[in-house]
Each structure stands twice: as C-alpha cells, then as structure tokens.
Design a protein around this motif. Sequence first.
Motif, PDB file in Angstrom:
ATOM      1  N   ILE A 130      26.546  32.712  38.569  1.00 16.51           N
ATOM      2  CA  ILE A 130      27.846  33.377  38.593  1.00 16.51           C
ATOM      3  C   ILE A 130      28.010  34.040  39.956  1.00 16.51           C
ATOM      4  O   ILE A 130      27.088  34.694  40.458  1.00 16.51           O
ATOM      5  CB  ILE A 130      27.961  34.435  37.485  1.00 16.51           C
ATOM      6  CG1 ILE A 130      27.862  33.776  36.110  1.00 16.51           C
ATOM      7  CG2 ILE A 130      29.265  35.215  37.607  1.00 16.51           C
ATOM      8  CD1 ILE A 130      27.871  34.764  34.955  1.00 16.51           C
ATOM      9  N   ALA A 131      29.173  33.869  40.560  1.00 16.54           N
ATOM     10  CA  ALA A 131      29.436  34.487  41.857  1.00 16.54           C
ATOM     11  C   ALA A 131      30.823  35.124  41.864  1.00 16.54           C
ATOM     12  O   ALA A 131      31.795  34.516  41.401  1.00 16.54           O
ATOM     13  CB  ALA A 131      29.335  33.465  42.981  1.00 16.54           C
ATOM     14  N   VAL A 132      30.897  36.363  42.354  1.00 13.81           N
ATOM     15  CA  VAL A 132      32.180  37.000  42.661  1.00 13.81           C
ATOM     16  C   VAL A 132      32.418  36.732  44.141  1.00 13.81           C
ATOM     17  O   VAL A 132      31.549  37.006  44.980  1.00 13.81           O
ATOM     18  CB  VAL A 132      32.148  38.504  42.367  1.00 13.81           C
ATOM     19  CG1 VAL A 132      33.487  39.147  42.723  1.00 13.81           C
ATOM     20  CG2 VAL A 132      31.821  38.743  40.904  1.00 13.81           C
ATOM     21  N   VAL A 133      33.567  36.174  44.491  1.00 13.50           N
ATOM     22  CA  VAL A 133      33.748  35.590  45.820  1.00 13.50           C
ATOM     23  C   VAL A 133      34.819  36.298  46.647  1.00 13.50           C
ATOM     24  O   VAL A 133      35.511  37.206  46.160  1.00 13.50           O
ATOM     25  CB  VAL A 133      34.082  34.085  45.688  1.00 13.50           C
ATOM     26  CG1 VAL A 133      32.957  33.350  44.968  1.00 13.50           C
ATOM     27  CG2 VAL A 133      35.407  33.881  44.939  1.00 13.50           C
ATOM     28  N   ASN A 134      34.920  35.848  47.905  1.00  9.09           N
ATOM     29  CA  ASN A 134      35.904  36.403  48.833  1.00  9.09           C
ATOM     30  C   ASN A 134      37.308  36.330  48.238  1.00  9.09           C
ATOM     31  O   ASN A 134      37.666  35.355  47.577  1.00  9.09           O
ATOM     32  CB  ASN A 134      35.877  35.631  50.159  1.00  9.09           C
ATOM     33  CG  ASN A 134      34.637  35.926  50.968  1.00  9.09           C
ATOM     34  OD1 ASN A 134      34.078  37.011  50.896  1.00  9.09           O
ATOM     35  ND2 ASN A 134      34.195  34.937  51.745  1.00  9.09           N
ATOM     36  N   GLY A 135      38.077  37.347  48.531  1.00  9.02           N
ATOM     37  CA  GLY A 135      39.415  37.452  47.972  1.00  9.02           C
ATOM     38  C   GLY A 135      39.488  38.469  46.853  1.00  9.02           C
ATOM     39  O   GLY A 135      40.584  38.877  46.446  1.00  9.02           O
ATOM     40  N   THR A 136      38.313  38.899  46.366  1.00 10.11           N
ATOM     41  CA  THR A 136      38.279  39.969  45.367  1.00 10.11           C
ATOM     42  C   THR A 136      38.624  41.281  46.059  1.00 10.11           C
ATOM     43  O   THR A 136      37.992  41.666  47.049  1.00 10.11           O
ATOM     44  CB  THR A 136      36.892  40.068  44.715  1.00 10.11           C
ATOM     45  OG1 THR A 136      36.647  38.878  43.970  1.00 10.11           O
ATOM     46  CG2 THR A 136      36.788  41.282  43.803  1.00 10.11           C
TER      47      THR A 136
END
Length: 278
Positions: A130-136
């Motif tokens: 699971i990855a929280v990515v750029n743009g958050t």
Amino acid sequence: MSRGDTPFSSINIYLDGSQASINNSDSNKVFYLNTPISSPRQDIRLLIALTDAQLAYSFYIIREGINDTFKYSIDGGATKTVTITAGNYSAQTFVNFVSSAVAAQAGTRSMSYSKTTNKITFTDSAATTIAVVNGTTCGEEIGAGTTFPVSKSGTSITFNKMVNFSGLANVFVRAQTLGLQNRTSKGNIDLTLGKIPVTSAPLGFIYLATHEPTYLSITDTEISKIAIQLQDEDGNDLELNGITNWSLTLTVHHEYVRAIKDYENTHGEDVKKNDVKK
C-alpha cells in the motif's frame, strides 16, 4: 497619545471587511482612505501595528484545493483519488468519509482511527503493498507527513505521526501596500503585519488578545491605500464562506528619523560598548 518624543498624536485606522473599497474575496480586501495619513515632516517616519482584531471562525479545517485530497496506490497499480468535501472534521468523521469513498472503489479497502494512539490506519485486505502517493494534500492531518510516497508491504499502513485536525494555529494578516520589511524563517521578505492566534473552536469567534504590539517601520511616507489579506501560514487566502464583517485596528505612531551621529550623541556609551563587543 503620542509615541517617543514626537509631538504628533497616534492614529487608529478601523477596518471593517464589509466596508472595503474593493472586494477581491471574503478575506482579500482593499481599503482607500478618504483622508490619507502622511508623515508630517521629512524627519519623521510612520510606524504601524496591528493592535486589535476580531473575526468569525468560518473557514473550514478541510479546505477545498488546500488539504482535501487523498491519493493512494495498491500493489503499484493506478493511482486512486479521494476528494474530501470541504468542512469541519474530527479524526473519526474524516476516516468515516474516506472509508466510504475507498470502499466504493474496492470493497476490501477502509480507513480507521485509533483513539489510543491518535493515529490513522489505511487498509486493503487484498493488497500486498500500500502506498500513499504524490498529490495527497491532507498528509499533515492524517499523520502521513508531507513527503510522498509513503508505502508499506502488507495489507495495511499505519501512519507514523499523530493526526492533527485542530485546524489553523494562526490567521496571518498580510498587508501588500505598506512597504513592510519583515522576514520569514528563510529570510525572505514577508508582508505580515501581524498574526492572530486561533484559540476558538470552529464556528466560534477569534480575537486578538490584549498584548503589547510591535510597531513596524514602513517605507511609505503616506498611507492612502491598504490592501489586506487574511491568510494561512503558506500564503493561501482564507475562504470565510460569506462572512465579511471581520474587523482590524491598525495603529499608526510617529518616530523621528535621526542621523547616525545624532543617535551616537544620545546613546554614545551604549554604541561604544556594542562596537567593542563586535
């Protein structure tokens, strides 16, 4: 009242957001003074301070275009986006909103909040990574930070930092037209006239507490136009949701402009001591 050793009285400027000459937005106003304030003589400069302020806490904790986006990727796949509706949220109501949104994208996904740790966990029971990515843009609120991607192998990721849904700590009053010379923590020119600590809960009222103001020297010799912006620390104008009757009091003092030699004659011993220290 006069300041220092000038014979000229101080002047208060009472600004009401609902009476601005130009309304760029609820928090971005321009005021033109029918009677300008001028330096009375060439050897006197103007000083100014924010001495009083009141405004409704009508801006939201989650703000459109500022901190309303959660982006993630499962197993290196396509980026998925959740846009959070602007409004006031607790940690629990926030995760409820996101959980509903991600569950609609895939039934194996959810977000939860632990009161014990004050941290948020994002889960996909079918994932291997699971990855929280750029743009958050809500990273500070959810405890994910501001540097992305943040990823973890497994079916869930618990963000390292505690959540923060307290909202803004300060409202920054910035004046574009006064020739201020303040500095940011990086040493850049900053046009902040003063900041108002946010000590109220949302929908309450924010006041500038009684304090000893710092009077700032300005480069202008006449004040006829005052452009005020109520902003967050990053320079974003606040969305006040139609509430425009905020008020500020600006106080103008006068100060003699002295030549260095005159200052040395008045403060000679102190100047010499400082020179020796250097």
